[in-house]
Design a protein around this motif. Structure first.
Motif, mmCIF file in Angstrom:
data_model
loop_
_atom_site.group_PDB
_atom_site.id
_atom_site.type_symbol
_atom_site.label_atom_id
_atom_site.label_comp_id
_atom_site.label_asym_id
_atom_site.label_seq_id
_atom_site.Cartn_x
_atom_site.Cartn_y
_atom_site.Cartn_z
ATOM 1 N N GLU A 1 -4.875 6.046 -0.458
ATOM 2 C CA GLU A 1 -4.226 4.745 -0.316
ATOM 3 C C GLU A 1 -4.377 3.995 -1.629
ATOM 4 O O GLU A 1 -5.496 3.831 -2.121
ATOM 5 N N SER B 1 -12.841 6.006 4.843
ATOM 6 C CA SER B 1 -12.370 5.746 3.489
ATOM 7 C C SER B 1 -13.505 5.544 2.506
ATOM 8 O O SER B 1 -14.515 4.923 2.826
ATOM 9 N N THR C 1 0.845 -1.193 0.000
ATOM 10 C CA THR C 1 0.000 0.000 0.000
ATOM 11 C C THR C 1 0.879 1.241 0.000
ATOM 12 O O THR C 1 1.792 1.356 0.815
ATOM 13 N N ARG D 1 0.715 5.332 0.555
ATOM 14 C CA ARG D 1 -0.151 6.317 1.198
ATOM 15 C C ARG D 1 0.469 7.699 1.070
ATOM 16 O O ARG D 1 1.667 7.869 1.290
#
Length: 161
Positions: free
Chosen positions: A71, A100, A9, A11
């Motif tokens: 993300e 999110s 991931t 970010r």
């Protein structure tokens, strides 16, 4: 090989330079982030330099705003001899709220290459969980569909030029 390197991931915060004329993050910026995450994921899995062979099925579901925490989630869902199919999901949130929202999804195919730029073998990923087995089946189905689409597009070339 363990699945420790299978997903990754990235970010970061969406910046003012990422916006289009409508005030939202433009698709080109999102596509760049997708390519970066796919590369990092494929390179981590294969231990090799990787190039993008295909990016498709990009679905922009919701806008990303300046200042959003973004993300970009990448996950290997299929490996061929030299290629890796990477599923990408992008989510964004107001960093003050951390609720999110799913914004984008696509599949990217990366190919590992050697120092001469020639395709080189990658470690095989073998799905074990039911969800992973279904993801691999989906990747294979999409691969077969892309072949048909590619053949149809090639047939049209003689009429276009």
């Amino acid at each position: 090989m363990t699945n420790k390197k299978r997903d990754l991931t990235l970010r970061f915060l969406a910046e003012p330079g990422d916006v289009n004329f409508g005030g939202k993050v433009h698709g080109g910026a999102v596509m760049k982030w997708i390519d970066l995450a796919a590369y990092a994921n494929a390179a981590a899995w294969s231990g090799k330099y990787c190039i993008t062979a295909y990016a498709g099925g990009i679905r922009f579901v919701a806008p990303i705003l300046v200042g959003n925490l973004v993300e970009v989630n990448a996950k290997i869902i299929y490996t061929g001899k030299t290629s890796m199919h990477v599923a990408i999901d992008v989510v964004a949130s107001d960093p003050k709220k951390l609720e999110s929202q799913f914004t984008t999804h696509c599949i990217v195919i990366m190919v590992a290459v050697d120092e001469n730029g020639k395709p080189t073998e990658v470690p095989k990923w073998i799905p074990e969980e039911e969800e992973d087995i279904e993801l691999e089946k989906s990747a294979i189905k999409l691969m077969n569909m892309r072949k048909e689409i590619g053949e149809e597009m090639q047939a049209q070339v003689k009429y276009l030029f």
